[in-house]
Design an enzyme around this catalytic site. Structure first.
Site, PDB file in Angstrom:
ATOM      1  N   ARG A  84       5.687  -6.183 -10.526  1.00  8.77           N
ATOM      2  CA  ARG A  84       6.796  -6.808 -11.232  1.00  8.77           C
ATOM      3  C   ARG A  84       6.487  -8.294 -11.412  1.00  8.77           C
ATOM      4  O   ARG A  84       5.926  -8.926 -10.509  1.00  8.77           O
ATOM      5  CB  ARG A  84       8.097  -6.686 -10.426  1.00  8.77           C
ATOM      6  CG  ARG A  84       8.756  -5.342 -10.487  1.00  8.77           C
ATOM      7  CD  ARG A  84       9.310  -5.035 -11.879  1.00  8.77           C
ATOM      8  NE  ARG A  84       9.938  -3.724 -11.958  1.00  8.77           N
ATOM      9  CZ  ARG A  84       9.312  -2.607 -12.345  1.00  8.77           C
ATOM     10  NH1 ARG A  84       8.039  -2.628 -12.667  1.00  8.77           N
ATOM     11  NH2 ARG A  84       9.968  -1.462 -12.406  1.00  8.77           N
ATOM     12  N   GLU A  95      10.168 -10.484 -19.375  1.00  7.16           N
ATOM     13  CA  GLU A  95       9.639  -9.620 -20.445  1.00  7.16           C
ATOM     14  C   GLU A  95      10.672  -9.437 -21.560  1.00  7.16           C
ATOM     15  O   GLU A  95      11.858  -9.331 -21.253  1.00  7.16           O
ATOM     16  CB  GLU A  95       9.269  -8.249 -19.851  1.00  7.16           C
ATOM     17  CG  GLU A  95       8.160  -8.368 -18.827  1.00  7.16           C
ATOM     18  CD  GLU A  95       7.886  -7.065 -18.078  1.00  7.16           C
ATOM     19  OE1 GLU A  95       8.436  -6.015 -18.465  1.00  7.16           O
ATOM     20  OE2 GLU A  95       7.133  -7.119 -17.101  1.00  7.16           O
ATOM     21  N   ARG A 123       2.446   4.435  -2.669  1.00 11.41           N
ATOM     22  CA  ARG A 123       1.762   5.517  -3.385  1.00 11.41           C
ATOM     23  C   ARG A 123       0.772   4.965  -4.412  1.00 11.41           C
ATOM     24  O   ARG A 123      -0.355   5.453  -4.523  1.00 11.41           O
ATOM     25  CB  ARG A 123       2.781   6.387  -4.100  1.00 11.41           C
ATOM     26  CG  ARG A 123       3.757   7.090  -3.172  1.00 11.41           C
ATOM     27  CD  ARG A 123       4.775   7.807  -4.037  1.00 11.41           C
ATOM     28  NE  ARG A 123       5.695   8.628  -3.295  1.00 11.41           N
ATOM     29  CZ  ARG A 123       6.917   8.235  -2.938  1.00 11.41           C
ATOM     30  NH1 ARG A 123       7.348   7.018  -3.222  1.00 11.41           N
ATOM     31  NH2 ARG A 123       7.714   9.064  -2.288  1.00 11.41           N
ATOM     32  N   ILE A 124       1.207   3.954  -5.173  1.00 13.88           N
ATOM     33  CA  ILE A 124       0.335   3.414  -6.220  1.00 13.88           C
ATOM     34  C   ILE A 124      -0.800   2.594  -5.590  1.00 13.88           C
ATOM     35  O   ILE A 124      -1.965   2.722  -5.995  1.00 13.88           O
ATOM     36  CB  ILE A 124       1.157   2.573  -7.226  1.00 13.88           C
ATOM     37  CG1 ILE A 124       2.112   3.485  -7.989  1.00 13.88           C
ATOM     38  CG2 ILE A 124       0.241   1.811  -8.183  1.00 13.88           C
ATOM     39  CD1 ILE A 124       3.138   2.770  -8.851  1.00 13.88           C
ATOM     40  N   LEU A 133       0.853  -1.195   0.000  1.00 19.68           N
ATOM     41  CA  LEU A 133       0.000   0.000   0.000  1.00 19.68           C
ATOM     42  C   LEU A 133       0.890   1.246   0.000  1.00 19.68           C
ATOM     43  O   LEU A 133       0.809   2.085   0.895  1.00 19.68           O
ATOM     44  CB  LEU A 133      -0.948  -0.020   1.194  1.00 19.68           C
ATOM     45  CG  LEU A 133      -2.162   0.905   1.064  1.00 19.68           C
ATOM     46  CD1 LEU A 133      -3.157   0.381   0.036  1.00 19.68           C
ATOM     47  CD2 LEU A 133      -2.870   1.079   2.411  1.00 19.68           C
ATOM     48  N   ASP A 187       0.167  -6.989 -16.377  1.00 15.66           N
ATOM     49  CA  ASP A 187       0.900  -5.984 -17.149  1.00 15.66           C
ATOM     50  C   ASP A 187       2.396  -6.277 -17.112  1.00 15.66           C
ATOM     51  O   ASP A 187       3.163  -5.648 -17.826  1.00 15.66           O
ATOM     52  CB  ASP A 187       0.623  -4.584 -16.579  1.00 15.66           C
ATOM     53  CG  ASP A 187       1.238  -3.466 -17.430  1.00 15.66           C
ATOM     54  OD1 ASP A 187       1.162  -3.576 -18.674  1.00 15.66           O
ATOM     55  OD2 ASP A 187       1.794  -2.509 -16.861  1.00 15.66           O
ATOM     56  N   HIS A 190       3.467  -4.332 -20.389  1.00 14.67           N
ATOM     57  CA  HIS A 190       4.096  -3.424 -19.406  1.00 14.67           C
ATOM     58  C   HIS A 190       3.879  -1.957 -19.809  1.00 14.67           C
ATOM     59  O   HIS A 190       4.837  -1.242 -20.122  1.00 14.67           O
ATOM     60  CB  HIS A 190       5.594  -3.728 -19.262  1.00 14.67           C
ATOM     61  CG  HIS A 190       6.188  -3.157 -18.011  1.00 14.67           C
ATOM     62  ND1 HIS A 190       7.235  -3.752 -17.331  1.00 14.67           N
ATOM     63  CD2 HIS A 190       5.880  -2.038 -17.304  1.00 14.67           C
ATOM     64  CE1 HIS A 190       7.551  -3.006 -16.287  1.00 14.67           C
ATOM     65  NE2 HIS A 190       6.740  -1.962 -16.248  1.00 14.67           N
TER      66      HIS A 190
END
Ligand code: 8YV
Length: 312
Positions: free
Chosen positions: A232, A261, A154-155, A152, A256, A279
């Site tokens: 991630r 990747e 900022r995002i 929890l 995402d 992403h």
């Protein structure tokens, strides 16, 4: 006055590369025939480095940069940097926090809705002319469902605020309870997964969170549960995730980010309850411009005052 020297590890947008090169004497490491050999020979001349959450800077590279003082990184992720080593050597590092919160949180909500309501799959259904042969199957309601957030920061908080608009009860898991948070803290990740309809990953990557989401957590989320990952790929044990989606023991996933990747497990391509994105969490014109500006502002602040604006 001569332009300050800057080492750039990997390419960012053309606009950014151009602006950086106009304002500084830039050495583009990725354009050297043998980047590491170049660093070993010439690394001593660099005090300033620009990189990103994608390219980072390895311990091997740092060993060839004895005079490095500051790293200005594009993105909020710091998993590709050896932080302990940076601390020991007193190398300052900045990321680009806050400016991307909205876009990444928007995308998390988008993935929740797309995965539960199967927007992408239903769009494919229409384009393939399948509607002519019958209606699309019923999907899962979003509003009012229980949302678990892992991390929890900022995002994560931006996601929680959006969830309030969907009348979702929110609980969260992180290493330490946040006493200022209005949301319920769950110290036990398995219990959070058991409680949640949607489990959204918004924690940092790196060793501390590697494979936090494993087979038991996915089993706790269960056949009606949906996992959303905008953090991630390393946070999830990807083979366990693929297995759970294939055998139906997990209800769906909106992803995402991935373990390797841009490789994405082909086994997921045919599943309508899985949404796969390349992403793009922060990938809007507006936010990427702000991220670029913040990298440049950090660099200039360090040159002018020896201090970064948004140090990690
Ligand atoms: C970046 C990200 O676009 O901020 C991060 O950590 O993952 C993305 O916003 C990307 O990693 C930049 O290289």
């Amino acid at each position: 006055m001569s332009k300050p020297q800057v080492l750039q590890i990997g390419p960012l947008s053309e606009r950014f590369n151009r602006t950086l090169a106009e304002q500084y004497k830039v050495t583009a490491l990725w354009q050297q025939a043998d980047p590491l050999a170049f660093l070993c020979e010439r690394g001593g001349q660099f005090e300033l480095l620009v990189s990103s959450a994608r390219f980072g800077c390895s311990a091997e590279q740092l060993a060839c940069l004895p005079n490095l003082r500051a790293i200005c990184s594009f993105g909020v992720g710091y998993d590709p940097y050896p932080l302990e080593l940076l601390r020991e050597r007193g190398i300052a590092i900045s990321t680009t926090p806050d400016v991307l919160n909205d876009c990444v949180a928007d995308l998390a909500m988008g993935l929740i809705i797309d995965t539960a309501r199967q927007l992408s799959a239903a769009d494919r259904f229409v384009r393939q002319g399948q509607w002519l042969a019958g209606n699309y199957p019923l999907t899962r309601k979003v509003s009012g469902k229980k949302l678990g957030i892992v991390g929890l920061g900022r995002i994560g908080q931006a996601i929680a605020r959006r969830a309030e608009g969907f009348a979702m009860p929110v609980r969260y898991h992180k290493r330490h309870q946040d006493p200022s948070s209005p949301y319920g803290f769950e110290a036990d990740l398995l219990a959070l997964a058991q409680w949640a309809d949607f489990l959204v990953l918004a924690c940092p990557g790196g060793a501390a969170t590697r494979h936090l989401i494993d087979a038991p957590v996915l089993a706790a989320l269960g056949p009606q549960g949906i996992l959303v990952n905008i953090a991630r790929g390393s946070v999830v044990e990807q083979s366990a995730l693929v297995a759970a989606l294939l055998d139906g023991s997990l209800g769906g996933a909106g992803l995402d980010v991935f373990a390797d990747e841009p490789e994405v497990p082909h086994a997921l391509f045919a599943l309508p309850n899985v949404v796969l994105l390349p992403h793009v969490g922060s990938g809007t014109q507006e936010t990427r411009l702000q991220m670029e500006e913040l990298v440049l502002a950090n660099l200039q602040a360090f040159i002018d005052k020896g201090e970064l604006l948004t140090p990690l």
